[in-house]
Design a protein around this motif. Structure first.
Motif, mmCIF file in Angstrom:
data_model
loop_
_atom_site.group_PDB
_atom_site.id
_atom_site.type_symbol
_atom_site.label_atom_id
_atom_site.label_comp_id
_atom_site.label_asym_id
_atom_site.label_seq_id
_atom_site.Cartn_x
_atom_site.Cartn_y
_atom_site.Cartn_z
ATOM 1 N N VAL A 101 -35.201 -18.302 2.794
ATOM 2 C CA VAL A 101 -35.229 -17.863 4.182
ATOM 3 C C VAL A 101 -36.415 -16.923 4.419
ATOM 4 C CG1 VAL A 101 -33.629 -15.946 3.710
ATOM 5 C CG2 VAL A 101 -33.896 -16.805 6.039
ATOM 6 N N SER A 129 -28.208 -25.566 2.499
ATOM 7 C CA SER A 129 -27.899 -25.580 3.932
ATOM 8 C C SER A 129 -26.613 -26.340 4.222
ATOM 9 C CB SER A 129 -29.060 -26.202 4.716
ATOM 10 O OG SER A 129 -30.217 -25.400 4.632
ATOM 11 N N PHE A 145 -27.955 -18.711 7.437
ATOM 12 C CA PHE A 145 -29.349 -19.059 7.691
ATOM 13 C C PHE A 145 -29.647 -20.357 6.950
ATOM 14 C CE2 PHE A 145 -29.022 -14.513 8.119
ATOM 15 C CZ PHE A 145 -29.786 -14.215 9.236
ATOM 16 N N GLY A 147 -32.181 -24.052 6.432
ATOM 17 C CA GLY A 147 -33.489 -24.684 6.562
ATOM 18 C C GLY A 147 -33.290 -26.187 6.605
ATOM 19 N N ARG A 264 -40.159 -27.853 8.220
ATOM 20 C CA ARG A 264 -38.739 -27.522 8.259
ATOM 21 C C ARG A 264 -38.504 -26.545 9.402
ATOM 22 N NH1 ARG A 264 -36.631 -22.926 3.983
ATOM 23 N NH2 ARG A 264 -37.865 -21.217 4.817
ATOM 24 N N GLU A 266 -35.949 -23.368 10.476
ATOM 25 C CA GLU A 266 -34.918 -22.427 10.055
ATOM 26 C C GLU A 266 -33.979 -22.172 11.227
ATOM 27 O OE1 GLU A 266 -35.763 -18.984 7.616
ATOM 28 O OE2 GLU A 266 -37.790 -19.744 7.255
ATOM 29 N N HIS A 267 -32.684 -22.228 10.938
ATOM 30 C CA HIS A 267 -31.642 -22.026 11.946
ATOM 31 C C HIS A 267 -30.759 -20.860 11.555
ATOM 32 C CE1 HIS A 267 -32.125 -26.025 14.000
ATOM 33 N NE2 HIS A 267 -32.609 -26.358 12.816
#
Length: 307
Positions: A101, A129, A145, A147, A264, A266-267
């Motif tokens: 992250v 993830s 978090f 990816g 990618r 990140e969320h």
């Protein structure tokens, strides 16, 4: 049926061992075993298969475990809500994160949150993830978090995209690619790779890019730990694909920019249910304010409690 019995079941399920579960719960093993046997009699089903070598859940246990966790979480949530109504933030904050992250400075965010809310128990779990998203859906984690490849969106959760970035190749110093720039995936495909396990979102980011380029590659080492991946790269056993923002954190390896890099996203995700007071406060540390949460998820939205 008592909450303490549920805690014992969860502890045995997570440790796969009655002795370790008793140590975790700070009770003697005989007391823990007695309470689980009592619960099994009440339910009319065995929750665990016990052998001299291992303990594992029965089908009935597999069905019971998620509900037990939800009941324990609900009880803890109730205590936290009462405390929050009195102006005191306490309870648990369970966070999950991928090992790479970079969209937030997670250690500093955790420190800032802890200084503001020292009564909250913080836990951090690092994983893939896919695993983390499932744990948020099940309620085992409050926030995670992730990816993900650009083509994938988290399902069954609330969240937002934090950042989008490119991947780079990571090679050993002295590798023929170390001093090159603009390398394409066709050239990279000639190398042996160290990568995340097949089927994970972290692996899919690269796999999808190589497939789109019409080339295949050899992944000889499947690793879940980024530091171990870097060690194998340093020893010349293969090359790796890493987020460009994360690569500088790896020692003694060289990042190689690509002409057609995988990307990618990140969320940050959280449950579709209303966040706990601690989770909402942590979102605030990340500058995601209560008024930015969907209706029914805001900590002071009484309709969420009444609906």
């Amino acid at each position: 049926m008592e909450l303490q019995q549920m805690r014992y079941v969860v502890a045995v399920a997570e440790t796969a061992n009655f002795t370790r579960a008793a140590e975790r719960c700070r009770v003697v093993q005989s007391a823990l075993s007695h309470q689980i046997a009592r619960l099994e009699r009440e339910l009319g089903a065995r929750l665990f298969d016990r052998t001299s070598r291992r303990v594992r859940l029965t089908p009935a246990g597999e069905a019971f475990l998620p509900a037990a966790r939800q009941a324990l979480d609900a009880a803890e949530r109730a205590r936290a809500e009462v405390a929050a109504a009195s102006g005191e933030l306490r309870g648990r904050l369970a966070i999950g994160a991928i090992p790479t992250v970079t969209a937030v400075d997670l250690p500093n965010a955790l420190k800032s949150f802890h200084v503001r809310h020292p009564q909250v128990r913080i836990t951090l779990r690092v994983g893939s993830s896919d695993e983390l998203a499932e744990q948020v859906r099940q309620g085992a984690l409050d926030i995670a978090f992730l990816g993900l490849p650009p083509s994938v969106q988290p399902k069954g959760v609330q969240g937002r995209a934090l950042a989008r970035g490119e991947l780079v190749a990571v090679v050993a110093p002295g590798h023929p690619l170390a001093d090159m720039a603009g390398v394409d995936l066709h050239r990279l495909a000639k190398e042996v790779f160290v990568d995340f396990p097949a089927g994970t979102a972290a692996r899919a980011q690269s796999d999808e890019a190589f497939a789109a380029a019409g080339v295949s590659r050899e992944v000889a080492f499947e690793i879940t730990n980024a530091d171990l991946m870097a060690r194998l790269v340093r020893l010349g056993l293969g090359i790796a694909m890493m987020p460009a923002a994360f690569a500088p954190e790896l020692r003694d390896v060289q990042a190689v920019e690509l002409s057609d890099p995988p990307t990618r996203v990140e969320h940050l995700i959280w449950s579709r249910l209303r966040p706990s007071p601690a989770a909402a406060a942590f979102l605030g540390v990340l500058d995601i304010r209560e008024d930015q949460l969907p209706e029914g998820q805001r900590p002071h939205d009484r309709s969420a409690l009444e609906g």
